[in-house]
Design a protein around this motif. Sequence first.
Motif, PDB file in Angstrom:
ATOM      1  N   LEU A 190       0.265  -1.648  -4.448  1.00  0.00           N
ATOM      2  CA  LEU A 190      -1.084  -2.164  -4.209  1.00  0.00           C
ATOM      3  C   LEU A 190      -2.112  -1.043  -4.209  1.00  0.00           C
ATOM      4  O   LEU A 190      -1.814   0.098  -3.848  1.00  0.00           O
ATOM      5  N   SER A 191      -3.341  -1.399  -4.560  1.00  0.00           N
ATOM      6  CA  SER A 191      -4.454  -0.471  -4.388  1.00  0.00           C
ATOM      7  C   SER A 191      -4.844  -0.443  -2.912  1.00  0.00           C
ATOM      8  O   SER A 191      -4.596  -1.395  -2.172  1.00  0.00           O
ATOM      9  N   GLU A 192      -5.439   0.632  -2.498  1.00  0.00           N
ATOM     10  CA  GLU A 192      -5.952   0.781  -1.129  1.00  0.00           C
ATOM     11  C   GLU A 192      -7.369   1.347  -1.204  1.00  0.00           C
ATOM     12  O   GLU A 192      -7.638   2.191  -2.060  1.00  0.00           O
ATOM     13  N   PRO A 193      -8.259   0.941  -0.318  1.00  0.00           N
ATOM     14  CA  PRO A 193      -8.142  -0.207   0.589  1.00  0.00           C
ATOM     15  C   PRO A 193      -8.413  -1.495  -0.173  1.00  0.00           C
ATOM     16  O   PRO A 193      -8.923  -1.467  -1.289  1.00  0.00           O
ATOM     17  N   ARG A 194      -8.109  -2.634   0.449  1.00  0.00           N
ATOM     18  CA  ARG A 194      -8.362  -3.919  -0.201  1.00  0.00           C
ATOM     19  C   ARG A 194      -9.836  -4.283   0.033  1.00  0.00           C
ATOM     20  O   ARG A 194     -10.180  -5.094   0.874  1.00  0.00           O
ATOM     21  N   PRO A 251     -22.881  -4.395   2.310  1.00  0.00           N
ATOM     22  CA  PRO A 251     -23.860  -3.950   1.312  1.00  0.00           C
ATOM     23  C   PRO A 251     -23.257  -3.601  -0.049  1.00  0.00           C
ATOM     24  O   PRO A 251     -23.835  -2.817  -0.790  1.00  0.00           O
ATOM     25  N   TRP A 252     -22.093  -4.161  -0.383  1.00  0.00           N
ATOM     26  CA  TRP A 252     -21.491  -3.924  -1.699  1.00  0.00           C
ATOM     27  C   TRP A 252     -21.287  -2.443  -1.996  1.00  0.00           C
ATOM     28  O   TRP A 252     -21.571  -1.954  -3.095  1.00  0.00           O
ATOM     29  N   ASP A 253     -20.801  -1.727  -1.014  1.00  0.00           N
ATOM     30  CA  ASP A 253     -20.483  -0.311  -1.198  1.00  0.00           C
ATOM     31  C   ASP A 253     -19.007  -0.201  -1.578  1.00  0.00           C
ATOM     32  O   ASP A 253     -18.126  -0.404  -0.748  1.00  0.00           O
ATOM     33  N   HIS A 254     -18.734   0.114  -2.820  1.00  0.00           N
ATOM     34  CA  HIS A 254     -17.369   0.157  -3.322  1.00  0.00           C
ATOM     35  C   HIS A 254     -16.858   1.583  -3.497  1.00  0.00           C
ATOM     36  O   HIS A 254     -15.829   1.801  -4.127  1.00  0.00           O
ATOM     37  N   SER A 255     -17.582   2.538  -2.940  1.00  0.00           N
ATOM     38  CA  SER A 255     -17.234   3.946  -3.151  1.00  0.00           C
ATOM     39  C   SER A 255     -15.840   4.283  -2.634  1.00  0.00           C
ATOM     40  O   SER A 255     -15.106   5.067  -3.246  1.00  0.00           O
ATOM     41  N   GLU A 256     -15.454   3.689  -1.502  1.00  0.00           N
ATOM     42  CA  GLU A 256     -14.136   3.986  -0.948  1.00  0.00           C
ATOM     43  C   GLU A 256     -13.033   3.429  -1.831  1.00  0.00           C
ATOM     44  O   GLU A 256     -11.983   4.060  -2.001  1.00  0.00           O
ATOM     45  N   PHE A 257     -13.266   2.282  -2.437  1.00  0.00           N
ATOM     46  CA  PHE A 257     -12.285   1.725  -3.374  1.00  0.00           C
ATOM     47  C   PHE A 257     -12.079   2.670  -4.552  1.00  0.00           C
ATOM     48  O   PHE A 257     -10.934   2.978  -4.927  1.00  0.00           O
ATOM     49  N   TYR A 258     -13.158   3.130  -5.130  1.00  0.00           N
ATOM     50  CA  TYR A 258     -13.038   4.015  -6.293  1.00  0.00           C
ATOM     51  C   TYR A 258     -12.412   5.355  -5.910  1.00  0.00           C
ATOM     52  O   TYR A 258     -11.613   5.918  -6.668  1.00  0.00           O
ATOM     53  N   ARG A 259     -12.763   5.863  -4.734  1.00  0.00           N
ATOM     54  CA  ARG A 259     -12.174   7.136  -4.289  1.00  0.00           C
ATOM     55  C   ARG A 259     -10.666   6.991  -4.097  1.00  0.00           C
ATOM     56  O   ARG A 259      -9.880   7.813  -4.572  1.00  0.00           O
ATOM     57  N   LYS A 260     -10.265   5.924  -3.422  1.00  0.00           N
ATOM     58  CA  LYS A 260      -8.846   5.722  -3.157  1.00  0.00           C
ATOM     59  C   LYS A 260      -8.083   5.314  -4.419  1.00  0.00           C
ATOM     60  O   LYS A 260      -6.857   5.509  -4.494  1.00  0.00           O
ATOM     61  N   LEU A 261      -8.791   4.782  -5.411  1.00  0.00           N
ATOM     62  CA  LEU A 261      -8.126   4.441  -6.658  1.00  0.00           C
ATOM     63  C   LEU A 261      -7.581   5.702  -7.319  1.00  0.00           C
ATOM     64  O   LEU A 261      -6.456   5.708  -7.839  1.00  0.00           O
ATOM     65  N   ASP A 262      -8.355   6.777  -7.299  1.00  0.00           N
ATOM     66  CA  ASP A 262      -7.869   8.046  -7.844  1.00  0.00           C
ATOM     67  C   ASP A 262      -6.627   8.527  -7.100  1.00  0.00           C
ATOM     68  O   ASP A 262      -5.660   9.006  -7.706  1.00  0.00           O
ATOM     69  N   GLU A 263      -6.634   8.389  -5.767  1.00  0.00           N
ATOM     70  CA  GLU A 263      -5.457   8.781  -4.982  1.00  0.00           C
ATOM     71  C   GLU A 263      -4.261   7.896  -5.337  1.00  0.00           C
ATOM     72  O   GLU A 263      -3.128   8.377  -5.435  1.00  0.00           O
ATOM     73  N   GLY A 264      -4.530   6.608  -5.510  1.00  0.00           N
ATOM     74  CA  GLY A 264      -3.460   5.687  -5.865  1.00  0.00           C
ATOM     75  C   GLY A 264      -2.832   6.016  -7.204  1.00  0.00           C
ATOM     76  O   GLY A 264      -1.615   5.904  -7.374  1.00  0.00           O
ATOM     77  N   VAL A 265      -3.658   6.422  -8.160  1.00  0.00           N
ATOM     78  CA  VAL A 265      -3.140   6.811  -9.469  1.00  0.00           C
ATOM     79  C   VAL A 265      -2.266   8.051  -9.346  1.00  0.00           C
ATOM     80  O   VAL A 265      -1.199   8.149  -9.972  1.00  0.00           O
ATOM     81  N   GLU A 266      -2.675   9.010  -8.510  1.00  0.00           N
ATOM     82  CA  GLU A 266      -1.861  10.213  -8.296  1.00  0.00           C
ATOM     83  C   GLU A 266      -0.497   9.850  -7.716  1.00  0.00           C
ATOM     84  O   GLU A 266       0.540  10.381  -8.138  1.00  0.00           O
ATOM     85  N   GLY A 320       0.805  -1.212   0.000  1.00  0.00           N
ATOM     86  CA  GLY A 320       0.000   0.000   0.000  1.00  0.00           C
ATOM     87  C   GLY A 320       0.837   1.259   0.000  1.00  0.00           C
ATOM     88  O   GLY A 320       1.762   1.387   0.805  1.00  0.00           O
ATOM     89  N   PRO A 321       0.563   2.199  -0.883  1.00  0.00           N
ATOM     90  CA  PRO A 321       1.412   3.383  -1.006  1.00  0.00           C
ATOM     91  C   PRO A 321       1.389   4.306   0.196  1.00  0.00           C
ATOM     92  O   PRO A 321       2.353   5.029   0.438  1.00  0.00           O
ATOM     93  N   THR A 322       0.301   4.306   0.964  1.00  0.00           N
ATOM     94  CA  THR A 322       0.272   5.181   2.137  1.00  0.00           C
ATOM     95  C   THR A 322       0.251   4.403   3.443  1.00  0.00           C
ATOM     96  O   THR A 322       0.077   4.977   4.510  1.00  0.00           O
ATOM     97  N   GLY A 323       0.416   3.084   3.364  1.00  0.00           N
ATOM     98  CA  GLY A 323       0.563   2.306   4.578  1.00  0.00           C
ATOM     99  C   GLY A 323      -0.694   1.635   5.090  1.00  0.00           C
ATOM    100  O   GLY A 323      -0.644   0.916   6.084  1.00  0.00           O
ATOM    101  N   ILE A 375      -0.793  -0.940 -10.782  1.00  0.00           N
ATOM    102  CA  ILE A 375      -1.429  -1.008  -9.478  1.00  0.00           C
ATOM    103  C   ILE A 375      -2.048  -2.400  -9.343  1.00  0.00           C
ATOM    104  O   ILE A 375      -2.819  -2.833 -10.203  1.00  0.00           O
ATOM    105  N   VAL A 376      -1.698  -3.083  -8.265  1.00  0.00           N
ATOM    106  CA  VAL A 376      -2.176  -4.443  -8.027  1.00  0.00           C
ATOM    107  C   VAL A 376      -3.533  -4.393  -7.328  1.00  0.00           C
ATOM    108  O   VAL A 376      -3.700  -3.708  -6.317  1.00  0.00           O
ATOM    109  N   VAL A 377      -4.495  -5.134  -7.861  1.00  0.00           N
ATOM    110  CA  VAL A 377      -5.837  -5.211  -7.280  1.00  0.00           C
ATOM    111  C   VAL A 377      -6.174  -6.669  -7.010  1.00  0.00           C
ATOM    112  O   VAL A 377      -5.515  -7.586  -7.504  1.00  0.00           O
ATOM    113  N   GLY A 378      -7.233  -6.891  -6.210  1.00  0.00           N
ATOM    114  CA  GLY A 378      -7.616  -8.248  -5.851  1.00  0.00           C
ATOM    115  C   GLY A 378      -9.113  -8.445  -5.906  1.00  0.00           C
ATOM    116  O   GLY A 378      -9.863  -7.600  -6.409  1.00  0.00           O
TER     117      GLY A 378
END
Length: 264
Positions: A68-72, A79-94, A37-40, A104-107
């Motif tokens: 790695l992408s964050e969070p895993r 409830p299948w809420d993936h909003s945090e994954f997509y939000r952090k994906l933008d940060e990971g790309v930056e 994870g890039p930010t730990g 970027i490794v995803v799972g």
Amino acid sequence: MYELAPNIELLFTEAGDYQDRVRAAAAAGFTAVEMWGPTGVDAPAQPKDIPALKAALEETGTKMVAQLSEPRTQFMIPPWDHSEFYRKLDEGVEIAHALGTPRIVVGSGTGFGGWKRQVQLDKLIEIYQKAIAQIEGSGITLVLEPVNVRVDHPGSLLDRTAEGVYVARGVDSPFFGVLYDIYHSAVEGEDMAAELAAAGDIVKYVQLADAPGRGEPGTGDLDWPDRLRILRGAGYDGPIGLEYYPTTESAASVAYIREVAAAA
């Protein structure tokens, strides 16, 4: 000759913080490294100082080849809420852009017992099609990692290389592929040659550790000259991440696999 990339979560920890591990890897003759994870968030140590890490990479001319992408995100858990994954994906790309990381490794996260496996795999395709659309134009490739459920990741949905390939083909993007981990595949009892033959150019990154034990090559039962021969025969010529738990000092632990990689 394969370019080897020590994982700085596990290797060269004797040097100190992450940026110092980059310098130690470079001093040992490596031109590439990888990290978790890039930010730990997913790392076992303190959060990373990204500016300091960037400075160390630039100072030594070392490449960061994967993070790695964050969070895993546990994609299949209600409830299948993936909003945090997509939000952090933008940060990971930056961060990837700042560090020059191309992958970027995803799972898959854990599976959900209420759905058939095929439905869950198809859901992963939808999730990652959306992710690829979100980061379109970034130049970053997402690599999906199947992991073993027998030892290290019990409950994980994606534990078979063929199913990772199925998802990657479904996503259908040149910026999405499979991370083939030689260790995870071996623990699952897969035939490496058969898996790579079926995967073709879908494999966009490779990692290794010996099995059993997940130590450095030479501590387990795998025939490393043969493994890298199979890898070369399958057409893979990219970097290889050294993602193992060393049983000795880092510089000593890499000696054998460097010799094998130089001849591969």
